[in-house]
Design a protein around this motif. Structure first.
Motif, PDB file in Angstrom:
ATOM      1  N   GLN A  16       0.804  -1.215   0.000  1.00 56.09           N
ATOM      2  CA  GLN A  16       0.000   0.000   0.000  1.00 56.09           C
ATOM      3  C   GLN A  16       0.844   1.276   0.000  1.00 56.09           C
ATOM      4  OE1 GLN A  16      -2.761  -0.183   3.268  1.00 56.09           O
ATOM      5  NE2 GLN A  16      -3.755  -2.054   2.535  1.00 56.09           N
ATOM      6  N   ARG A  17       2.160   1.136   0.042  1.00 54.49           N
ATOM      7  CA  ARG A  17       3.014   2.318   0.083  1.00 54.49           C
ATOM      8  C   ARG A  17       2.962   3.085  -1.235  1.00 54.49           C
ATOM      9  NH1 ARG A  17       8.445  -0.491   2.728  1.00 54.49           N
ATOM     10  NH2 ARG A  17       7.426  -1.199   4.647  1.00 54.49           N
ATOM     11  N   LEU A  18       3.153   4.393  -1.131  1.00 52.20           N
ATOM     12  CA  LEU A  18       3.287   5.237  -2.311  1.00 52.20           C
ATOM     13  C   LEU A  18       4.710   5.058  -2.815  1.00 52.20           C
ATOM     14  CD1 LEU A  18       1.659   8.513  -0.927  1.00 52.20           C
ATOM     15  CD2 LEU A  18       0.551   6.394  -1.653  1.00 52.20           C
ATOM     16  N   THR A  19       4.848   4.513  -4.011  1.00 48.25           N
ATOM     17  CA  THR A  19       6.152   4.044  -4.481  1.00 48.25           C
ATOM     18  C   THR A  19       6.489   4.650  -5.840  1.00 48.25           C
ATOM     19  OG1 THR A  19       5.846   1.953  -3.303  1.00 48.25           O
ATOM     20  CG2 THR A  19       7.482   1.979  -5.068  1.00 48.25           C
ATOM     21  N   ALA A  20       7.725   5.106  -5.974  1.00 51.63           N
ATOM     22  CA  ALA A  20       8.156   5.695  -7.248  1.00 51.63           C
ATOM     23  C   ALA A  20       9.658   5.510  -7.427  1.00 51.63           C
ATOM     24  CB  ALA A  20       7.818   7.185  -7.300  1.00 51.63           C
ATOM     25  N   SER A  21      10.070   5.521  -8.674  1.00 49.68           N
ATOM     26  CA  SER A  21      11.478   5.600  -9.062  1.00 49.68           C
ATOM     27  C   SER A  21      11.709   6.980  -9.671  1.00 49.68           C
ATOM     28  CB  SER A  21      11.814   4.523 -10.096  1.00 49.68           C
ATOM     29  OG  SER A  21      11.568   3.229  -9.575  1.00 49.68           O
ATOM     30  N   ALA A  22      12.962   7.400  -9.708  1.00 46.94           N
ATOM     31  CA  ALA A  22      13.247   8.719 -10.288  1.00 46.94           C
ATOM     32  C   ALA A  22      14.679   8.778 -10.795  1.00 46.94           C
ATOM     33  CB  ALA A  22      13.021   9.824  -9.264  1.00 46.94           C
ATOM     34  N   VAL A  23      14.863   9.596 -11.829  1.00 44.56           N
ATOM     35  CA  VAL A  23      16.204   9.916 -12.328  1.00 44.56           C
ATOM     36  C   VAL A  23      16.235  11.436 -12.524  1.00 44.56           C
ATOM     37  CG1 VAL A  23      15.526   9.388 -14.734  1.00 44.56           C
ATOM     38  CG2 VAL A  23      17.949   9.427 -14.079  1.00 44.56           C
ATOM     39  N   VAL A  24      17.185  12.090 -11.854  1.00 48.47           N
ATOM     40  CA  VAL A  24      17.199  13.560 -11.772  1.00 48.47           C
ATOM     41  C   VAL A  24      18.584  14.084 -12.113  1.00 48.47           C
ATOM     42  CG1 VAL A  24      16.878  15.556 -10.255  1.00 48.47           C
ATOM     43  CG2 VAL A  24      15.409  13.534  -9.982  1.00 48.47           C
ATOM     44  N   TYR A  25      18.616  15.106 -12.963  1.00 46.99           N
ATOM     45  CA  TYR A  25      19.875  15.779 -13.301  1.00 46.99           C
ATOM     46  C   TYR A  25      19.975  17.077 -12.509  1.00 46.99           C
ATOM     47  CZ  TYR A  25      23.291  18.537 -15.909  1.00 46.99           C
ATOM     48  OH  TYR A  25      24.367  19.325 -16.263  1.00 46.99           O
ATOM     49  N   SER A  26      21.112  17.271 -11.848  1.00 45.60           N
ATOM     50  CA  SER A  26      21.396  18.506 -11.119  1.00 45.60           C
ATOM     51  C   SER A  26      22.258  19.409 -11.993  1.00 45.60           C
ATOM     52  CB  SER A  26      22.135  18.193  -9.811  1.00 45.60           C
ATOM     53  OG  SER A  26      22.696  19.369  -9.265  1.00 45.60           O
ATOM     54  N   ARG A  27      21.720  20.565 -12.355  1.00 42.47           N
ATOM     55  CA  ARG A  27      22.459  21.485 -13.221  1.00 42.47           C
ATOM     56  C   ARG A  27      23.727  21.989 -12.541  1.00 42.47           C
ATOM     57  NH1 ARG A  27      18.893  23.434 -17.470  1.00 42.47           N
ATOM     58  NH2 ARG A  27      16.690  23.031 -17.008  1.00 42.47           N
ATOM     59  N   HIS A  28      23.652  22.265 -11.238  1.00 43.51           N
ATOM     60  CA  HIS A  28      24.819  22.800 -10.526  1.00 43.51           C
ATOM     61  C   HIS A  28      25.855  21.720 -10.253  1.00 43.51           C
ATOM     62  CE1 HIS A  28      23.922  27.027  -9.775  1.00 43.51           C
ATOM     63  NE2 HIS A  28      22.657  26.687  -9.626  1.00 43.51           N
ATOM     64  N   ARG A  29      25.393  20.543  -9.849  1.00 42.52           N
ATOM     65  CA  ARG A  29      26.326  19.461  -9.503  1.00 42.52           C
ATOM     66  C   ARG A  29      26.882  18.756 -10.734  1.00 42.52           C
ATOM     67  NH1 ARG A  29      27.894  18.806  -3.986  1.00 42.52           N
ATOM     68  NH2 ARG A  29      26.328  19.946  -2.797  1.00 42.52           N
ATOM     69  N   LYS A  30      26.198  18.918 -11.896  1.00 43.25           N
ATOM     70  CA  LYS A  30      26.572  18.186 -13.108  1.00 43.25           C
ATOM     71  C   LYS A  30      26.594  16.684 -12.827  1.00 43.25           C
ATOM     72  CE  LYS A  30      27.253  21.872 -15.691  1.00 43.25           C
ATOM     73  NZ  LYS A  30      26.748  22.869 -14.742  1.00 43.25           N
TER      74      LYS A  30
END
Length: 272
Positions: free
Chosen positions: A96-110
């Motif tokens: 029942q958990r709210l579940t997600a995957s993600a891929v994120v680009y950080s502009r500052h961290r590159k």
């Protein structure tokens, strides 16, 4: 040139994938297909998870480090449980958990930050997080549906009612107990954003060199290419040959009649 594409397998209203773009971050979020009948304000667990991850990314300070960003996303989902009196339920029933995957680009961290089964291309190199449990259940579903075909059940009937998905459904529910376990605890452990702490190895941090092309996508694409056109072409050719997703591309789910694909999909391509 930037390419951005978002498409729900059934409809945009039911889409559990999201794209988030801010002055500091670009991300693709894949809300996991719901394994329970939970609905709040008409939204599934996957839709809520996607929305909460997006809110957290939009609220990140510009210079956030990857671990801090992951912790902020986890806290946002945990706060939703707290605000809605859901803690006891999601502790006892992880499906029942709210579940997600993600891929994120950080502009500052590159850097590209990857948690769960989203995917990316960086300078032409592919990065994915396959789950052993998905590979196993996809094989079981494939065997089940191949047997139905040999017994004379037409493919069209299986596209209307996926009895293979029904066969593995109890295991899809049970697999939730493996979420965010350390890999040492079980060979079937896997990482997701679900409001519970991530194991230390869950977050992949991938450096991006100046001028490199980056593609971020959900796992609605069986294979990523540097252009949306080629990624879409590959997907469409595969679905023409194997709409059940049991041969060329074995999956825990295939297309249903009336759907445009086996899963929602999100794609962003840009050059740093």
């Amino acid at each position: 040139m930037m390419e951005v594409f978002l498409k729900g397998k059934t409809s945009e209203a039911a889409n559990e994938d999201r794209i988030v773009m801010t002055p500091y971050y670009i991300g693709v979020i894949d809300g996991a297909t719901s394994k329970s009948d939970f609905r709040q304000e008409g939204m599934t667990t996957g839709q809520w998870a996607g929305q909460l991850v997006e809110e957290a990314v939009r609220s990140l300070p510009p210079l956030s480090a990857g671990p801090d960003a992951a912790a902020a996303i986890t806290r946002r989902i945990a706060r939703f449980y707290e605000e809605n009196g859901l803690w006891d339920g999601v502790r006892q029933h992880p499906e029942q958990r709210l579940t997600a995957s993600a891929v994120v680009y950080s502009r500052h961290r590159k850097e590209v930050w990857l948690v769960g089964d989203c995917q990316c291309l960086i300078g032409g190199r592919s990065f994915t997080n396959g789950k052993r449990i998905d590979t196993l259940l996809a094989e079981v579903r494939s065997v089940y549906l191949e047997a139905r075909l040999l017994q004379g059940i037409p493919q069209e009937a299986l596209l209307e009612h996926d009895s293979g998905r029904d066969a593995i459904r109890p295991f899809l529910v049970e697999q939730s107990v493996f979420q965010n376990l350390p890999s040492s605890a079980s060979p079937y452990a896997y990482a997701v954003f679900d409001g519970f702490p991530l194991p230390p190895s869950a977050l992949r941090i991938l450096p991006v060199a100046p001028g490199e092309q980056v593609v971020l996508a959900s796992d609605g694409y069986p294979r990523l290419f540097p252009t949306l056109t080629d990624s879409e072409r590959y997907l469409n050719e595969l679905l023409q040959k194997d709409p059940l997703c049991i041969r060329s591309y074995k999956s825990t789910k295939g297309m249903y009649k009336g759907q445009c694909s086996f899963d929602d999909r999100a794609y962003v391509s840009f050059r740093t």
